[in-house]
Scaffold this active site. Structure first.
Site, PDB file in Angstrom:
ATOM      1  CG  HIS A  53      -2.017  -1.031   1.129  1.00 33.58           C
ATOM      2  ND1 HIS A  53      -3.024  -1.133   2.060  1.00 33.58           N
ATOM      3  CD2 HIS A  53      -2.261  -2.001   0.218  1.00 33.58           C
ATOM      4  CE1 HIS A  53      -3.852  -2.106   1.722  1.00 33.58           C
ATOM      5  NE2 HIS A  53      -3.404  -2.653   0.607  1.00 33.58           N
ATOM      6  CD  GLU A  55      -1.343   3.939   4.036  1.00 33.52           C
ATOM      7  OE1 GLU A  55      -2.443   4.123   4.577  1.00 33.52           O
ATOM      8  OE2 GLU A  55      -1.198   3.266   2.980  1.00 33.52           O
ATOM      9  CB  CYS A  78      -6.139  -0.672   5.813  1.00 32.32           C
ATOM     10  SG  CYS A  78      -4.485  -1.315   5.490  1.00 32.32           S
ATOM     11  CB  CYS A  87      -1.427   1.058   6.223  1.00 32.09           C
ATOM     12  SG  CYS A  87      -1.272   0.339   4.582  1.00 32.09           S
ATOM     13  CG  ASP A 202     -22.381   1.160 -33.532  1.00 31.97           C
ATOM     14  OD1 ASP A 202     -22.938   1.358 -34.632  1.00 31.97           O
ATOM     15  OD2 ASP A 202     -22.613   1.845 -32.516  1.00 31.97           O
ATOM     16  N   GLY A 294     -26.848   2.069 -26.487  1.00 34.13           N
ATOM     17  CA  GLY A 294     -27.772   2.750 -27.377  1.00 34.13           C
ATOM     18  C   GLY A 294     -28.926   3.394 -26.636  1.00 34.13           C
ATOM     19  CG  LEU A 297     -28.530  -0.785 -21.942  1.00 35.26           C
ATOM     20  CD1 LEU A 297     -29.459  -1.598 -21.054  1.00 35.26           C
ATOM     21  CD2 LEU A 297     -27.316  -1.624 -22.338  1.00 35.26           C
TER      22      LEU A 297
END
Length: 363
Positions: A53, A55, A78, A87, A202, A294, A297
């Site tokens: 991470h 840190e 965390c 961390c 498409d 489209g 949707l």
């Protein structure tokens, strides 16, 4: 009260966090800066899930200079063991004297790092540049707090809001700069979603090509009747998840043979259950979902409350009344029925405009 120096160092931590924009999925984007006697002695950012991470990287860079220093972190450290150690424990062991975080960790498993630091006698402060940190991790926050990704619907349209001619022709309404910018938004998403209508009309690839990235997002197709052709370009390169409402074993076997994963999620109307799709994607660690679909949707996503943000590119052209609109929505009898948005950003991209708009209800 945070000082000007505090703001400057947190801004740098956020700048580092943004380096993981395309790579940290499903983890949040986090940066860390360690400062001692007014000087930066260590920097780090989280690059990829499973790797150290931010840190840990910053502490490694700082070495013994971390003792007595201040750590600026864009997300609360965390407190749990995951793929890497907590961390908060690393900061305690390094004997930093102060930790400043921009945003509380929304992950219930990782939250509590601030309390652990305070219990160890380390001064902990949170909330510096919080809005900027939340924006950077808007999808992670959404998945942790709502159990669904942050959904961004992208549309390229003419100034009169038309996305294609009546015959379906749409390439290209906007310019190359807007298309490249759109690929950058694709790249930051964990998944890109489209519908069978777009696949049939498409034959898109829906991958990231215009910007450099080490990770291609998951490609998702909404296809109620499993009509996706096995020759569709979107199936190239695999990493495709297809949601249907009708399980047709023969078609399913063909698509799975092309590397697609098929999931059956019907609603009561014989269509794909879109809210359940969002839940399923969140369970797979999808933080941000980028939709390029489209008019039908798009309309369904909006009606079913599945869109958080609109990414709209407007070209300086007019296509007329017979051309297709942005989304198929039912006729409204009153303005009170309209979907109310708030502009979140407007920018010029080449000859076109890019507009970001969100629901007024907020995040």
């Amino acid at each position: 009260m945070f000082t000007e120096a505090d703001h400057r160092h947190m801004a740098r931590a956020l700048e580092l966090a943004a380096l993981g924009l395309y790579t940290t999925t499903p983890n949040p984007r986090v940066g860390c800066v360690i400062v001692k006697d007014g000087q930066i002695v260590g920097e780090g950012w989280h690059r990829k899930a499973g790797e150290p991470h931010a840190e840990a990287n910053a502490l490694q860079a700082a070495g013994t200079l971390a003792s007595g220093a201040t750590a600026y972190v864009s997300l609360e450290p965390c407190s749990h063991f995951g793929r890497t150690p907590p961390c908060a424990d690393a900061l305690i062991q390094a004997k930093v004297s102060r930790v400043v975080a921009a945003l509380r960790d929304p992950d219930p498993k990782g939250a509590g790092g601030g309390r652990k630091l305070e219990a160890a006698g380390i001064r902990f402060e949170c909330g510096l540049m919080e809005d900027d940190a939340r924006e950077l991790n808007i999808g992670f926050v959404s998945r942790m707090t709502r159990g669904r990704p942050w959904v961004r619907l992208k549309v390229a349209a003419s100034l009169d809001g038309r996305t294609a001619l009546a015959n379906g022709q749409s390439q290209w309404i906007t310019g190359p700069e807007a298309r490249k910018d759109g690929h950058a938004w694709r790249a930051r998403a964990c998944a890109v979603l489209t519908g069978i209508g777009t696949v049939a009309a498409d034959d898109p690839r829906l991958d990231v090509r215009e910007v450099e990235t080490t990770r291609q997002p998951l490609r998702v197709i909404i296809d109620s009747r499993l009509e996706t052709p096995p020759t569709a370009r979107i199936l190239q390169g695999r990493n495709v998840l297809l949601f249907c409402a009708q399980d047709r074993p023969e078609q399913r076997a063909v698509l799975e043979g092309r590397g697609a994963e098929v999931a059956v999620l019907p609603n009561h109307h014989g269509k794909v259950d879109l809210p359940s799709v969002l839940s399923a994607l969140a369970a797979r660690g999808v933080n941000e979902l980028h939709v390029e679909a489209g008019v039908k949707l798009n309309g369904s996503m909006i009606r079913e409350g599945c869109v958080d943000e609109w990414l709209v590119y407007l070209a300086p052209s007019l296509l007329g009344d017979s051309a297709q609109g942005m989304a198929a929505l039912a006729a409204m009898a009153s303005l009170d029925e309209r979907v109310s948005l708030a502009f979140n950003g407007v920018a010029r991209v080449g000859p076109d405009l890019r507009i970001l708009a969100r629901l007024k209800e907020g995040r």
